[in-house]
Design a protein around this motif. Structure first.
Motif, PDB file in Angstrom:
ATOM      1  N   VAL A   6       0.837  -1.201   0.000  1.00 51.83           N
ATOM      2  CA  VAL A   6       0.000   0.000   0.000  1.00 51.83           C
ATOM      3  C   VAL A   6       0.873   1.252   0.000  1.00 51.83           C
ATOM      4  CG1 VAL A   6      -1.713   1.343   1.297  1.00 51.83           C
ATOM      5  CG2 VAL A   6      -1.938  -1.140   1.152  1.00 51.83           C
ATOM      6  N   ALA A  62       0.704   3.852  -3.029  1.00 45.14           N
ATOM      7  CA  ALA A  62       0.294   5.235  -2.772  1.00 45.14           C
ATOM      8  C   ALA A  62       1.394   6.213  -3.151  1.00 45.14           C
ATOM      9  CB  ALA A  62      -0.086   5.410  -1.309  1.00 45.14           C
ATOM     10  N   GLY A 118      -7.937   8.556   5.760  1.00 45.51           N
ATOM     11  CA  GLY A 118      -7.674   7.332   5.001  1.00 45.51           C
ATOM     12  C   GLY A 118      -8.304   6.085   5.616  1.00 45.51           C
ATOM     13  N   TRP A 130     -11.279   3.629   4.025  1.00 43.53           N
ATOM     14  CA  TRP A 130     -11.202   2.161   3.924  1.00 43.53           C
ATOM     15  C   TRP A 130     -12.425   1.510   4.571  1.00 43.53           C
ATOM     16  CZ3 TRP A 130     -11.331  -1.973   7.191  1.00 43.53           C
ATOM     17  CH2 TRP A 130     -10.955  -3.205   6.640  1.00 43.53           C
ATOM     18  N   TYR A 183      -6.807  13.425  -1.184  1.00 44.76           N
ATOM     19  CA  TYR A 183      -7.227  12.043  -0.929  1.00 44.76           C
ATOM     20  C   TYR A 183      -8.657  11.752  -1.347  1.00 44.76           C
ATOM     21  CZ  TYR A 183      -2.870  11.035   1.470  1.00 44.76           C
ATOM     22  OH  TYR A 183      -1.547  10.815   1.769  1.00 44.76           O
ATOM     23  N   PHE A 233      -6.720   3.162  -1.337  1.00 43.69           N
ATOM     24  CA  PHE A 233      -7.039   2.845   0.062  1.00 43.69           C
ATOM     25  C   PHE A 233      -7.819   1.535   0.155  1.00 43.69           C
ATOM     26  CE2 PHE A 233      -6.810   7.566   1.297  1.00 43.69           C
ATOM     27  CZ  PHE A 233      -5.545   7.416   1.843  1.00 43.69           C
ATOM     28  N   ALA A 275      -6.046  -1.948   0.827  1.00 37.41           N
ATOM     29  CA  ALA A 275      -5.387  -2.275   2.099  1.00 37.41           C
ATOM     30  C   ALA A 275      -6.109  -3.387   2.841  1.00 37.41           C
ATOM     31  CB  ALA A 275      -5.301  -1.032   2.978  1.00 37.41           C
ATOM     32  N   THR A 313      -3.465  -0.542   8.506  1.00 37.60           N
ATOM     33  CA  THR A 313      -2.465  -0.600   7.427  1.00 37.60           C
ATOM     34  C   THR A 313      -2.267   0.777   6.814  1.00 37.60           C
ATOM     35  OG1 THR A 313      -3.018  -2.897   6.903  1.00 37.60           O
ATOM     36  CG2 THR A 313      -1.926  -1.623   5.181  1.00 37.60           C
ATOM     37  N   ILE A 314      -3.354   1.507   6.616  1.00 34.52           N
ATOM     38  CA  ILE A 314      -3.276   2.839   6.013  1.00 34.52           C
ATOM     39  C   ILE A 314      -2.595   3.813   6.958  1.00 34.52           C
ATOM     40  CG2 ILE A 314      -4.675   4.791   5.209  1.00 34.52           C
ATOM     41  CD1 ILE A 314      -6.667   2.662   4.177  1.00 34.52           C
ATOM     42  N   THR A 358       1.150   3.462   6.693  1.00 33.76           N
ATOM     43  CA  THR A 358       1.749   4.013   5.469  1.00 33.76           C
ATOM     44  C   THR A 358       1.831   5.537   5.524  1.00 33.76           C
ATOM     45  OG1 THR A 358      -0.378   4.161   4.297  1.00 33.76           O
ATOM     46  CG2 THR A 358       0.833   2.089   4.119  1.00 33.76           C
ATOM     47  N   GLN A 359       0.830   6.175   6.107  1.00 37.29           N
ATOM     48  CA  GLN A 359       0.813   7.639   6.136  1.00 37.29           C
ATOM     49  C   GLN A 359       1.897   8.218   7.047  1.00 37.29           C
ATOM     50  OE1 GLN A 359      -1.250   9.646   4.127  1.00 37.29           O
ATOM     51  NE2 GLN A 359      -1.410   7.612   3.239  1.00 37.29           N
TER      52      GLN A 359
END
Length: 460
Positions: free
Chosen positions: A44, A48, A91, A95, A241, A250, A253, A258-259, A262-263
């Motif tokens: 992800v 992204a 995010g 999701w 976004y 998104f 994921a 998980t999101i 990543t952010q």
């Protein structure tokens, strides 16, 4: 040597696309477009990053500085940094909403929450319309990148080659191919940018380059420029976004957490921007006569790097554009087959989407050849329309009750006004036209939502 290295990386990217399909057999619609919501944090993250740090980073950012001066690039850095905190909080909610409505596309969210066919069509149609400049942006950058190879082909052949590669990636395994290739692309992109910046500093001197460039461009912002930068940062951060392809990323994921992971790491990529600034200043300081400002970064690379490293730089830039192009196509395809043509059986949606993707690529190619533009102009044009989805998305994410007609009128008002103001070159003292339109969008939404209720209230 340059062409050989470039082609070597392109062939390797095709291998990665084929490798991504291993173990997945005949892909369902959900697997093809959102990887059956199975991607972990690493995939992800790279997917992204592949959409965010695209060819606009390597071409649009230096081109903007070259054409408008260094102060014009402030917003480019600012809106991305401002968007990351929003992505961290919004995010995961995107999701969760996607899982709740079994969504593949942004219009699926609007359909699931509001239950309005008219609103679904408005979001679907305007998503496609305002993503056309984003596709044009990728082709414009790809032409600039491929010219860095010294290829003297007509631009039409360069964009056709790019379109064929993007479609090949998609056809092999959909979003899984994009995720695997994104890893290679990010490595090449970072190496390319850092190598070019280091070459400028090594051969021309950082201080000398900055001094020479400062004699030709101003580092000062007047009040109008400051208002433009600040308002554009806010406006584009809100739209960052709600891009249809960003929302779809998104959905790939495995979980909301998980999101979040990543952010947190995403801002690390910003460390490469000082090297891009160096390349831009070098092009200014050397008085390079460029056919287009979009060629500023590659002009520095061609002058300063050995052939083999120039091949790597071009491959990184090309893959950056191709991945975003693939991401746009993967968003637009199901928007047509699921939202504009809702009666299509799932087993036919994937094949139908591929036909749609070909049509979209052809339209983007035609726009690129007919109306070449500075990449920053194309970025702004897309955001004028897409950011108008923001109020409607917020309502979905926080499960608020707002009349679908109010959201629809707000979106149409905001988009229509943005186009009209842009066409008339309206000036609000530097305030971004899109932000003015978004304010009108909110006002129309509030009035349309509450006016019917107030009208039903009878005086005592």
């Amino acid at each position: 040597m340059t062409t050989a290295v470039f082609l070597g990386f392109i062939v390797f990217s095709l291998y990665l696309a084929i490798r991504s399909k291993k173990g997945h057999g005949a892909q369902s619609v959900h697997d093809f477009f959102v990887a059956s919501r199975q991607f972990g944090a690493y995939l992800v993250f790279f997917l992204a990053a592949g959409e965010i740090y695209s060819i606009g980073t390597m071409v649009g950012f230096p081109g903007g500085i070259y054409a408008k001066g260094p102060t014009y690039g402030v917003w480019f850095l600012g809106y991305i940094l401002l968007a990351y905190p929003l992505g961290y909080f919004l995010g995961p909610k995107i999701w969760q909403a996607g899982a709740r409505y079994n969504a593949i596309t942004l219009p699926d969210l609007f359909k699931g929450h509001y239950g309005s066919r008219a609103l679904e069509l408005i979001v679907a149609g305007s998503s496609i319309l305002f993503l056309l400049p984003w596709g044009q942006l990728q082709f414009t950058g790809l032409v600039a990148a491929l010219k860095g190879l010294g290829w003297e082909f007509d631009p039409v052949y360069l964009v056709l080659i790019s379109a064929a590669l993007a479609f090949t990636y998609i056809a092999i395994s959909g979003v899984r191919a994009s995720a695997y290739i994104a890893i290679l692309k990010d490595i090449l992109m970072v190496v390319a940018i850092v190598a070019t910046g280091v070459a400028v500093g090594w051969k021309a001197g950082v201080g000398d380059v900055f001094h020479a460039a400062s004699l030709q461009v101003s580092n000062q912002m007047n009040d109008t420029q400051l208002r433009f930068s600040m308002s554009t940062m806010l406006f584009q951060a809100l739209g960052f976004y709600v891009m249809p392809f960003a929302v779809q990323n998104f959905f790939t994921a495995r979980s909301a957490n998980t999101i979040r992971r990543t952010q947190v790491a995403m801002p690390l990529y910003m460390l490469m921007y000082p090297f891009l600034v160096l390349a831009s200043y070098y092009a200014i300081s050397q008085n390079l006569q460029l056919a287009s400002p979009n060629e500023a970064f590659f002009a520095a690379a061609v002058r300063l790097l050995p052939d083999w490293l120039l091949g790597l730089v071009t491959a990184g830039a090309a893959l950056s554009g191709l991945l975003v192009l693939a991401g746009i196509c993967l968003a637009i395809g199901p928007i047509v087959t699921r939202n504009l043509l809702p009666g299509m059986p799932e087993q036919r949606q994937k094949q139908g989407a591929k036909v749609v993707i070909v049509v979209y690529l052809v339209l983007s190619i035609a726009m690129t050849l007919a109306t070449p533009n500075l990449m920053l102009t194309l970025i702004n044009t897309t955001y004028y329309g897409v950011t108008q989805f923001f109020p409607g998305v917020i309502v979905i994410l926080f499960s608020l009750k707002v009349r679908p007609m109010a959201i629809a009128l707000g979106i149409l008002s905001g988009q229509g006004l943005a186009i009209a103001l842009y066409a008339q070159q309206a000036d609000f003292g530097g305030i971004n036209l899109g932000l003015v339109s978004l304010a009108v969008n909110l006002l129309v939404t509030v009035v349309a939502n509450y006016a019917p209720r107030l009208a039903r209230v009878q005086p005592a």
